[in-house]
Design a protein around this motif. Structure first.
Motif, PDB file in Angstrom:
ATOM      1  N   ALA A  50     -19.060  -7.901   0.315  1.00  0.00           N
ATOM      2  CA  ALA A  50     -18.619  -6.603   0.358  1.00  0.00           C
ATOM      3  C   ALA A  50     -17.266  -6.780   1.116  1.00  0.00           C
ATOM      4  CB  ALA A  50     -19.766  -5.563   0.847  1.00  0.00           C
ATOM      5  N   LYS A  51     -17.432  -7.559   1.928  1.00  0.00           N
ATOM      6  CA  LYS A  51     -16.026  -7.364   2.993  1.00  0.00           C
ATOM      7  C   LYS A  51     -15.017  -8.174   2.082  1.00  0.00           C
ATOM      8  CE  LYS A  51     -14.135  -9.557   7.312  1.00  0.00           C
ATOM      9  NZ  LYS A  51     -14.692 -10.178   8.559  1.00  0.00           N
ATOM     10  N   ALA A  52     -15.378  -9.233   1.449  1.00  0.00           N
ATOM     11  CA  ALA A  52     -14.241  -9.915   0.580  1.00  0.00           C
ATOM     12  C   ALA A  52     -13.685  -8.793  -0.583  1.00  0.00           C
ATOM     13  CB  ALA A  52     -14.872 -11.157  -0.088  1.00  0.00           C
ATOM     14  N   ASN A  53     -14.633  -8.211  -1.100  1.00  0.00           N
ATOM     15  CA  ASN A  53     -14.517  -7.443  -2.249  1.00  0.00           C
ATOM     16  C   ASN A  53     -13.349  -6.323  -1.613  1.00  0.00           C
ATOM     17  OD1 ASN A  53     -15.613  -8.693  -4.228  1.00  0.00           O
ATOM     18  ND2 ASN A  53     -17.601  -7.395  -4.047  1.00  0.00           N
ATOM     19  N   ALA A  54     -13.836  -5.773  -0.435  1.00  0.00           N
ATOM     20  CA  ALA A  54     -12.898  -4.718   0.333  1.00  0.00           C
ATOM     21  C   ALA A  54     -11.667  -5.403   0.520  1.00  0.00           C
ATOM     22  CB  ALA A  54     -13.610  -4.403   1.525  1.00  0.00           C
ATOM     23  N   VAL A  55     -11.423  -6.460   1.082  1.00  0.00           N
ATOM     24  CA  VAL A  55     -10.013  -7.104   1.310  1.00  0.00           C
ATOM     25  C   VAL A  55      -9.378  -7.157  -0.002  1.00  0.00           C
ATOM     26  CG1 VAL A  55      -9.063  -9.137   2.111  1.00  0.00           C
ATOM     27  CG2 VAL A  55     -10.828  -8.491   3.215  1.00  0.00           C
ATOM     28  N   SER A  56     -10.091  -7.855  -1.130  1.00  0.00           N
ATOM     29  CA  SER A  56      -9.404  -7.531  -2.382  1.00  0.00           C
ATOM     30  C   SER A  56      -8.728  -6.251  -3.044  1.00  0.00           C
ATOM     31  CB  SER A  56     -10.215  -8.390  -3.442  1.00  0.00           C
ATOM     32  OG  SER A  56      -9.821  -8.483  -4.722  1.00  0.00           O
ATOM     33  N   ALA A  57      -9.884  -5.382  -2.805  1.00  0.00           N
ATOM     34  CA  ALA A  57      -9.459  -4.072  -3.207  1.00  0.00           C
ATOM     35  C   ALA A  57      -8.074  -3.712  -2.363  1.00  0.00           C
ATOM     36  CB  ALA A  57     -10.771  -3.057  -3.011  1.00  0.00           C
ATOM     37  N   LEU A  58      -8.190  -3.890  -1.187  1.00  0.00           N
ATOM     38  CA  LEU A  58      -7.088  -3.445  -0.352  1.00  0.00           C
ATOM     39  C   LEU A  58      -5.683  -4.100  -0.775  1.00  0.00           C
ATOM     40  CD1 LEU A  58      -5.797  -1.787   2.093  1.00  0.00           C
ATOM     41  CD2 LEU A  58      -6.614  -3.841   3.437  1.00  0.00           C
ATOM     42  N   ASN A  59      -5.917  -5.184  -1.092  1.00  0.00           N
ATOM     43  CA  ASN A  59      -4.584  -6.140  -1.682  1.00  0.00           C
ATOM     44  C   ASN A  59      -4.212  -5.601  -2.866  1.00  0.00           C
ATOM     45  OD1 ASN A  59      -4.501  -7.926   0.503  1.00  0.00           O
ATOM     46  ND2 ASN A  59      -5.711  -9.399  -0.500  1.00  0.00           N
ATOM     47  N   ALA A  61      -4.647  -2.223  -4.043  1.00  0.00           N
ATOM     48  CA  ALA A  61      -4.202  -1.104  -3.731  1.00  0.00           C
ATOM     49  C   ALA A  61      -2.823  -1.191  -3.197  1.00  0.00           C
ATOM     50  CB  ALA A  61      -5.009  -0.488  -2.704  1.00  0.00           C
ATOM     51  N   ASN A  62      -2.430  -2.116  -2.344  1.00  0.00           N
ATOM     52  CA  ASN A  62      -1.185  -2.336  -1.712  1.00  0.00           C
ATOM     53  C   ASN A  62      -0.081  -2.745  -2.744  1.00  0.00           C
ATOM     54  OD1 ASN A  62      -1.843  -1.764   0.906  1.00  0.00           O
ATOM     55  ND2 ASN A  62      -2.463  -3.980   1.426  1.00  0.00           N
ATOM     56  N   SER A  63      -0.645  -4.052  -3.892  1.00  0.00           N
ATOM     57  CA  SER A  63       0.292  -4.215  -4.607  1.00  0.00           C
ATOM     58  C   SER A  63       0.501  -3.129  -5.620  1.00  0.00           C
ATOM     59  CB  SER A  63      -0.469  -5.222  -5.529  1.00  0.00           C
ATOM     60  OG  SER A  63       0.215  -5.715  -6.796  1.00  0.00           O
ATOM     61  N   ALA A  65       0.521  -0.010  -4.808  1.00  0.00           N
ATOM     62  CA  ALA A  65       1.594   0.885  -4.268  1.00  0.00           C
ATOM     63  C   ALA A  65       3.108   0.564  -4.230  1.00  0.00           C
ATOM     64  CB  ALA A  65       1.212   1.026  -2.569  1.00  0.00           C
ATOM     65  N   ALA A  66       3.172  -0.697  -4.293  1.00  0.00           N
ATOM     66  CA  ALA A  66       4.308  -1.487  -4.419  1.00  0.00           C
ATOM     67  C   ALA A  66       4.964  -1.345  -5.586  1.00  0.00           C
ATOM     68  CB  ALA A  66       4.444  -2.915  -3.837  1.00  0.00           C
ATOM     69  N   GLN A  67       4.203  -1.526  -6.736  1.00  0.00           N
ATOM     70  CA  GLN A  67       4.653  -1.211  -7.796  1.00  0.00           C
ATOM     71  C   GLN A  67       4.797   0.025  -8.379  1.00  0.00           C
ATOM     72  OE1 GLN A  67       1.548  -3.054 -10.619  1.00  0.00           O
ATOM     73  NE2 GLN A  67       1.919  -5.070  -9.758  1.00  0.00           N
ATOM     74  N   ALA A  68       4.101   1.003  -7.797  1.00  0.00           N
ATOM     75  CA  ALA A  68       4.634   2.313  -8.028  1.00  0.00           C
ATOM     76  C   ALA A  68       5.920   2.651  -7.561  1.00  0.00           C
ATOM     77  CB  ALA A  68       3.393   3.136  -7.377  1.00  0.00           C
ATOM     78  N   THR A  69       6.037   2.207  -5.881  1.00  0.00           N
ATOM     79  CA  THR A  69       7.457   2.454  -5.291  1.00  0.00           C
ATOM     80  C   THR A  69       8.451   1.821  -6.107  1.00  0.00           C
ATOM     81  OG1 THR A  69       6.311   2.389  -3.226  1.00  0.00           O
ATOM     82  CG2 THR A  69       8.678   2.001  -3.365  1.00  0.00           C
ATOM     83  N   GLU A  70       8.385   0.530  -6.832  1.00  0.00           N
ATOM     84  CA  GLU A  70       9.457   0.117  -7.527  1.00  0.00           C
ATOM     85  C   GLU A  70       9.574   0.983  -8.798  1.00  0.00           C
ATOM     86  OE1 GLU A  70      12.482  -2.459  -9.098  1.00  0.00           O
ATOM     87  OE2 GLU A  70      11.550  -2.224  -7.075  1.00  0.00           O
ATOM     88  N   ALA A  71       8.471   1.272  -9.490  1.00  0.00           N
ATOM     89  CA  ALA A  71       8.591   1.986 -10.840  1.00  0.00           C
ATOM     90  C   ALA A  71       9.452   3.465 -10.600  1.00  0.00           C
ATOM     91  CB  ALA A  71       7.473   2.430 -11.249  1.00  0.00           C
TER      92      ALA A  71
END
Length: 342
Positions: A50-59, A61-63, A65-71
């Motif tokens: 669950a912790k690993a999944n949470a970290v992956s989900a956070l990454n 989400a961050n990606s 967000a970055a793509q949304a900013t670039e778009a």
């Protein structure tokens, strides 16, 4: 044996403690210690996953967000319809499918590689027209038209012009053809007009005048020494014969009298050049290079004659010859008359 105190509460006690059953707080059924230990391991593994999944989900989400900013950034730079046909915008098609370019158009604006601007396609039988609207009138017709037509795909088409004149932008700055790229023939409805205005010229001398007698005598010898020849063209295919003069012979006739044919505008010599196509980095590069003689060092030349200048010389030399003959005939007639009278 049952022990009612402690947490968890042991229900039974045997020789193997792992087989002992317990009822953990919050559960209503008993289970062995071995089952409880296995459940703890499973829960620990699940917690790690669950912790690993949470970290992956956070990454992720961050990606995102970055793509949304670039778009969003790219969207702010997007060309809108209001940018059509204006400086810094784009050339748009009108309702009839015609492209509109608001200013200059550059094709292959680089210093490498041959560039082509192609219009039409193989098998097209229609004319291709470049229409120029440059006047102040409001008529629908263009002011100048450049037309390509009647080709068969073998560089055998015809170019036609519509307008009132085809001319250089500045007087006496361009030539029509050159010794290296000459026109094969010119057909004209009227004779060529040559500017011969007194206001544009400095008179050096007049053939036949006493003040120009020395040069006149030499030019008359030059004209008399030039022979007409009958020839065919080495590059010709019809075998048709022509009558004219040879540039080298004309230059030699002037030189024999201490004169330079080029100084009189009769003879010209131009270094030979040719268009060479080479492949460079997968692209065809066209360049104009010198044509050398067999020694590989001396550049070949193309000698030409200005027939109008040469025939003008001949015309006035023949005029002087006729005047001399008339004077001699008059002198002989006068002598004959005097002898008869005596």
């Amino acid at each position: 044996m049952s022990v009612a105190t402690g947490n968890p509460v042991f229900e039974t006690v045997g020789g193997d403690a792992s087989a002992a059953t317990v009822t953990p707080t919050g559960r209503t059924t008993a289970g062995s210690l071995a089952d409880l230990a296995a459940q703890v391991v499973t829960n620990t593994t699940d917690a790690g996953t669950a912790k690993a999944n949470a970290v992956s989900a956070l990454n992720t989400a961050n990606s995102a967000a970055a793509q949304a900013t670039e778009a969003l950034s790219q969207a702010s730079k997007a060309i809108t319809s209001s940018s059509a046909n204006i400086a810094g915008g784009y050339a748009a098609l009108d309702g009839s499918g015609n492209a509109n370019v608001p200013g200059n158009m550059a094709v292959g604006a680089s210093n490498s590689g041959a560039r082509s601007f192609s219009i039409g396609h193989t098998g097209l039988k229609d004319w291709i027209r470049f229409q120029f609207y440059t006047g102040t009138g409001v008529a629908a017709n263009p002011d100048f038209v450049f037309i390509g037509m009647n080709g068969t795909g073998n560089t055998d088409g015809t170019c036609a012009l519509q307008g009132t004149a085809f001319q250089p932008l500045s007087s006496n700055t361009m030539t029509l053809g050159s010794s290296n790229n000459a026109w094969s023939g010119i057909t004209s409805q009227t004779a060529v007009d040559v500017i011969s205005d007194l206001n544009d010229k400095n008179i050096i001398g007049t053939l036949g005048n006493a003040t120009y007698a020395d040069v006149t005598a030499k030019l008359r010898v030059v004209w008399a020494s030039i022979s007409g020849v009958v020839y065919t063209l080495k590059s010709g295919q019809s075998g048709r014969q022509h009558i004219g003069v040879i540039a080298q012979y004309v230059a030699a006739a002037f030189k024999a009298e201490g004169l330079d044919a080029a100084d009189f505008g009769v003879w010209c010599s131009t270094p030979k050049k040719q268009i060479v196509t080479k492949a460079v980095d997968g692209q065809k590069i066209m360049s104009i290079e010198p044509v050398y003689e067999t020694d590989g060092k001396t550049q070949e030349t193309q000698e030409t004659i200005r027939y109008a200048e040469l025939l003008s010389l001949g015309l006035f030399c023949e005029k002087l010859e006729r005047a001399d003959l008339e004077a001699r005939v008059a002198a002989l007639e006068s002598k004959s008359t005097s002898s008869t009278a005596a």
